[in-house]
Motif scaffolding. Structure first.
Motif, short mmCIF file in Angstrom:
data_model
loop_
_atom_site.label_atom_id
_atom_site.label_comp_id
_atom_site.label_asym_id
_atom_site.label_seq_id
_atom_site.Cartn_x
_atom_site.Cartn_y
_atom_site.Cartn_z
N PHE A 81 2.42 38.21 18.89
CA PHE A 81 3.88 38.20 18.95
C PHE A 81 4.50 37.79 17.62
CE2 PHE A 81 2.89 37.42 23.52
CZ PHE A 81 3.51 38.55 24.04
N LEU A 82 3.71 37.07 16.80
CA LEU A 82 4.26 36.61 15.52
C LEU A 82 3.91 37.52 14.36
CD1 LEU A 82 3.45 32.78 15.81
CD2 LEU A 82 5.55 33.98 16.46
N ILE A 83 2.93 38.39 14.57
CA ILE A 83 2.52 39.29 13.48
C ILE A 83 3.66 40.20 13.05
CG2 ILE A 83 0.99 41.24 12.94
CD1 ILE A 83 -1.21 39.80 14.50
N PRO A 84 4.44 40.78 14.02
CA PRO A 84 5.57 41.63 13.57
C PRO A 84 6.56 40.87 12.69
CG PRO A 84 5.10 42.03 15.87
CD PRO A 84 4.28 40.86 15.50
N LEU A 85 6.76 39.58 13.02
CA LEU A 85 7.72 38.81 12.23
C LEU A 85 7.23 38.64 10.80
CD1 LEU A 85 8.74 35.96 14.70
CD2 LEU A 85 10.02 38.02 14.14
N SER A 115 9.23 21.67 13.07
CA SER A 115 9.79 23.03 13.18
C SER A 115 8.73 24.02 12.70
CB SER A 115 11.07 23.17 12.35
OG SER A 115 10.80 22.89 10.99
N MET A 116 9.07 25.32 12.81
CA MET A 116 8.12 26.36 12.45
C MET A 116 8.89 27.50 11.80
SD MET A 116 5.46 28.24 15.03
CE MET A 116 4.38 29.53 14.46
N VAL A 117 8.38 28.03 10.66
CA VAL A 117 9.07 29.09 9.91
C VAL A 117 8.04 30.16 9.57
CG1 VAL A 117 10.27 29.68 7.78
CG2 VAL A 117 10.81 27.55 8.98
N ILE A 118 8.46 31.44 9.71
CA ILE A 118 7.61 32.57 9.34
C ILE A 118 8.29 33.29 8.19
CG2 ILE A 118 6.65 34.78 10.08
CD1 ILE A 118 6.45 33.65 12.88
N TYR A 119 7.51 33.53 7.13
CA TYR A 119 8.02 34.23 5.95
C TYR A 119 7.48 35.65 5.96
CZ TYR A 119 8.57 35.74 1.11
OH TYR A 119 8.87 36.47 -0.02
N ASN A 120 8.45 36.66 5.96
CA ASN A 120 8.10 38.08 5.90
C ASN A 120 8.32 38.54 4.48
OD1 ASN A 120 8.22 40.98 6.01
ND2 ASN A 120 8.49 40.82 8.24
N GLU A 125 12.28 37.61 4.02
CA GLU A 125 13.12 36.94 5.00
C GLU A 125 12.33 35.81 5.66
OE1 GLU A 125 16.19 35.73 6.63
OE2 GLU A 125 16.46 37.66 5.66
N LEU A 126 13.07 34.75 6.03
CA LEU A 126 12.51 33.61 6.74
C LEU A 126 13.03 33.61 8.17
CD1 LEU A 126 12.98 30.81 4.06
CD2 LEU A 126 10.83 31.86 4.72
N TYR A 127 12.11 33.43 9.12
CA TYR A 127 12.47 33.34 10.53
C TYR A 127 12.06 31.95 11.01
CZ TYR A 127 12.78 38.41 10.16
OH TYR A 127 13.11 39.68 9.77
N GLY A 128 13.03 31.18 11.48
CA GLY A 128 12.73 29.81 11.89
C GLY A 128 13.03 29.56 13.33
N ILE A 194 4.67 28.90 8.16
CA ILE A 194 4.88 27.54 7.62
C ILE A 194 5.18 26.62 8.79
CG2 ILE A 194 6.19 26.10 6.03
CD1 ILE A 194 6.96 28.68 4.54
N LEU A 195 4.27 25.64 9.00
CA LEU A 195 4.49 24.62 10.04
C LEU A 195 5.03 23.37 9.37
CD1 LEU A 195 1.15 24.99 12.07
CD2 LEU A 195 3.34 26.10 12.50
#
Length: 778
Positions: A81-85, A115-120, A125-128, A194-195
């Motif tokens: 579910f997080l790979i697309p992000l 918190s948790m952040v994904i960087y694409n 883009e950052l998704y938090g 990023i955790l």
């Protein structure tokens, strides 16, 4: 003031007192300082070991936390579910929604996540997941970009990175943990998860370890690679840039000096002395620090040191007092010696207020006395020489020459009155000479000369001199008031000398007193007479005083040898073994000998010794059974014994030995015959025909006579003795060899088995078979 003046005037006492006091002070101070140093060093060592154990546990906890986060991040990185992000260039809304929901689920399942952040990277883009990230108009997002996505400052992956997301003052409130598909440092050219970890979760572990180990006296910090200190305490010390730089410098110096990952450093921080323990976290990112106040840590040491110094001070006071007392005790004999020699000192040195060194004073006095004594000794040696010359060669000097020498050397010999010579000889000199060492002999001779001279000198002018080591010669001069009875006090005074010497030294003295002489040339004659008289101790006994009138019968005697009848009767008594008769004849002989001249006494006793020895030789030669007795020593009796009584007892003892060996001839013959019987039995016991009758036939005597004689001497019959020998041999064969009973009977001279068994059981208490079995078992 008098006491102070007393000590001030004694230089040697001052040196002794100062030396003892200084030694005690040095020892006490050195002991106190060394004890404090050892205590402080021990406390440091124990504290370092304890701190390192705590830091090791913290290191383990941080490593374990890092592993937990690594596992969670790897799980999240592979979540579909997080790979697309992370990787889609265009992100459908449903994928966005599902990704946000999955991040929320991960956040809810992990309490330590902030918190948790994904960087694409494709979208840059950052998704938090946090509300701040979504609702603060990009402020948080911009902080993340500046801190983690700066291409000029790549960040390490899979490590905790301290950050400030919510605090405006820059204080650390979270730790970032970056996960990518590689282990290279992270920048904006690759996608990542990023955790953000709650800082409290990290620092609470440090707090709990510090409290659990009862270490509230210090603070625990985490130092980053750039030297920044991390802590959960907002009021923590050493957070200034200057302190952090100094801490980094101290740690780096200690690390580089020993190339180690942990250590112990003491330095000044914020103006106070601190003790710093450090340890790397194991992965090289952080260094764990434990900083303690040195004064608080050493508070007990300081207290112990103060108590030790207080006790040392008390002991120092006691030591000073004891040193004064001990110094005076050591000085007391010297003080007594000074008091004794003061009357003999020059006037300028007798003043107690004068400054002088006691030892130098005594040394000077000793040298003067030594010089004076040397002069006296030299004069004494010369005086003794002339006295001995007078005694041995007075006829070589004229009356005038002797008078001149006496006056020149101030000899205590009268030049106008009558003289008397006394010789005092040491009794049992041979035993004395062999048992006393040379030094002791000199001491005893010196004592005898001085005591005799002092005692006799109380009444008569006297000169005493030792001659040949075995006797002392006294030359006495008559005093005027003794004109009616000259030298009347000599005998009582000599008796006093004898008693004194024996009481103090255990030495017995015998004395010979010459006749009175009136001219010096007769001194040699008087000495010879006194020496000859002293030899008559052989008649009078030890510790006697002998003058010429005491032995006038000996001197007047014309008899020179014993009558032949006495020697003949003595010989007959000895050959017959009659000790009483031999003793009577010996006593008669010594009664006659006691009236001889000294030389005749010695010759007569020697002749008696020869008679006894020759008689013993005759007896020895004519006896069937010889007796052994060494008679060579009999000739030494006249040399070893000094009195006739001792000689008589020695010769009587020899006669007793000779008579004891004299027994009737028939007794010797019976002994020989009985020994022959026993030898025959011990040789022929295996012969079954051996009996009392056969033995009597062998020795050419009647059976009854030989049986009676054997019974009287050995209290058993010949037959009983034969059986005793046979049974003893049978026992040996039963114990040692494997013969049959029949063979043993044959070897022991028995033909009848029942008779052998009855005798054996009567002797041993068991049959031969039982005896053998018992011995084999034991």
């Amino acid at each position: 003031m008098k006491v102070f003046g007393f000590y001030k005037s004694k230089k040697y006492l001052q040196r002794v007192m100062f030396s003892i006091t200084a030694t005690m002070v040095i020892v006490l101070v050195a002991s106190s300082v060394s004890n404090t140093y050892v205590l402080e060093k021990t406390v440091k060592s124990i504290q370092e070991e304890s701190n390192l154990k705590v830091l090791s546990q913290i290191q383990y906890n941080l490593t374990y936390m890092n592993e937990i986060i690594s596992r969670l991040s790897n799980f999240a990185y592979r979540d579909h579910f997080l790979i697309p992000l992370m990787f889609n260039e265009t992100l459908p809304k449903m994928d966005l929604i599902r990704g946000h929901r999955q991040m929320s689920n991960i956040m809810e399942s992990s309490s330590f996540l902030h918190s948790m952040v994904i960087y694409n990277q494709a979208q840059s883009e950052l998704y938090g997941s946090s509300s701040n990230f979504l609702l603060d108009d990009g402020v948080t997002k911009e902080k993340i970009r500046r801190a983690l996505l700066d291409p000029s400052h790549p960040q390490p992956t899979n490590r905790l990175i301290p950050m400030s997301l919510e605090q405006s003052d820059g204080r650390i409130d979270t730790f970032a943990f970056i996960v990518t598909d590689s282990l290279k440092p992270f920048s904006n050219i690759q996608s990542a998860i990023i955790l953000f970890i709650k800082s409290d979760w990290v620092f609470d572990s440090l707090k709990k370890m510090n409290v659990a180990s009862n270490r509230d006296q210090g603070d625990i910090y985490i130092q980053t690679q750039d030297g920044q200190l991390l802590t959960s305490d907002p009021l923590a010390s050493f957070m200034s840039d200057q302190d952090q730089a100094h801490i980094k410098e101290l740690v780096q110096e200690d690390k580089s000096s020993g190339s180690r990952m942990s250590g112990f450093v003491i330095g000044d921080l914020s103006g106070e002395k601190e003790m710093l323990t450090y340890m790397e976290d194991g992965i090289g990112a952080w260094t764990i620090l434990y900083i303690q106040s040195y004064s608080k840590l050493m508070e007990q040491v300081t207290k112990a040191r103060n108590q030790s110094l207080l006790l040392s001070g008390l002991f120092l006071l006691l030591a000073v007092g004891m040193s004064v007392w001990l110094s005076y005790k050591l000085y007391h004999p010297i003080e007594n010696m000074i008091k004794r020699i003061k009357p003999h000192l020059p006037d300028e040195k007798q003043d107690g207020s004068a400054s002088f060194d006691e030892l130098s004073l005594m040394s000077d006095n000793f040298m003067k006395l030594s010089e004076k004594l040397s002069e006296i000794s030299s004069e004494h040696i010369v005086s003794q020489y002339y006295i001995r010359r007078f005694l041995t060669d007075s006829q070589l000097f004229s009356h005038h020459d002797m008078q001149h020498l006496i006056e020149k050397h101030e000899l205590n010999i009268s030049v106008k009155d009558q003289l008397l010579v006394c010789v005092m000889r040491i009794d049992n000199f041979a035993a004395y000479d062999s048992s006393i060492t040379g030094t002791s002999k000199k001491l005893y001779n010196f004592a005898i000369v001085n005591i005799a001279g002092e005692v006799m000198g109380r009444y008569y002018p006297c000169e005493a001199v030792e001659v040949r080591g075995d006797h002392v010669v006294l030359i006495l001069s008559q005093i005027v008031q003794e004109t009616p009875s000259p030298f009347a006090q000599v005998t009582p005074l000599l008796r006093e000398v004898q008693d004194t010497i024996e009481r103090y030294y255990g030495i017995s003295l015998s004395c010979g007193i010459s006749d009175i002489i009136s001219q010096y040339p007769f001194l040699s004659t008087a000495y010879s007479q006194a020496l000859r008289l002293s030899q008559y101790v052989i008649v009078k006994g030890h510790k006697t005083i002998i003058a010429s009138e005491d032995i006038k019968e000996n001197l007047a005697s014309k008899q020179m040898s014993l009558p032949d009848a006495i020697e003949k009767k003595l010989t007959e008594a000895l050959k017959k073994g009659q000790l009483t008769n031999a003793g009577n004849e010996l006593e008669k002989a010594f009664s006659l000998i006691a009236g001889f001249h000294y030389e005749d006494i010695i010759r007569a006793v020697s002749n008696l010794a020869w008679v006894i020895k020759n008689t013993a030789a005759d007896i020895h030669e004519n006896r069937i059974i010889s007796f052994s007795d060494d008679m060579d020593y009999i000739h030494q009796i006249t040399q070893e014994k000094e009195t006739l009584e001792e000689m008589y007892l020695s010769l009587l003892s020899v006669c007793a030995k000779i008579c004891e060996g004299q027994r009737p001839a028939n007794m010797e013959r019976n002994e020989m015959m009985l020994e022959t019987v026993k030898e025959l039995i011990e040789q022929k016991f295996p012969d079954m025909n051996l009996s009392q009758q056969s033995i009597a036939t062998s020795v050419k005597l009647s059976s009854a006579y030989i049986g009676k004689l054997f019974k009287e001497n050995y209290h058993m019959s010949i037959t009983e003795y034969i059986n005793e020998v046979r049974l003893n041999h049978a026992q040996l064969l039963l114990e040692q060899d494997n013969y049959t009973i029949s063979e043993i009977m044959d070897k022991c001279g028995y033909a009848n088995q029942s008779y052998f068994f009855r005798l054996f059981k009567g002797k041993v208490g068991s049959t031969p078979k039982e005896y053998r079995m018992k011995k084999s078992i034991s």
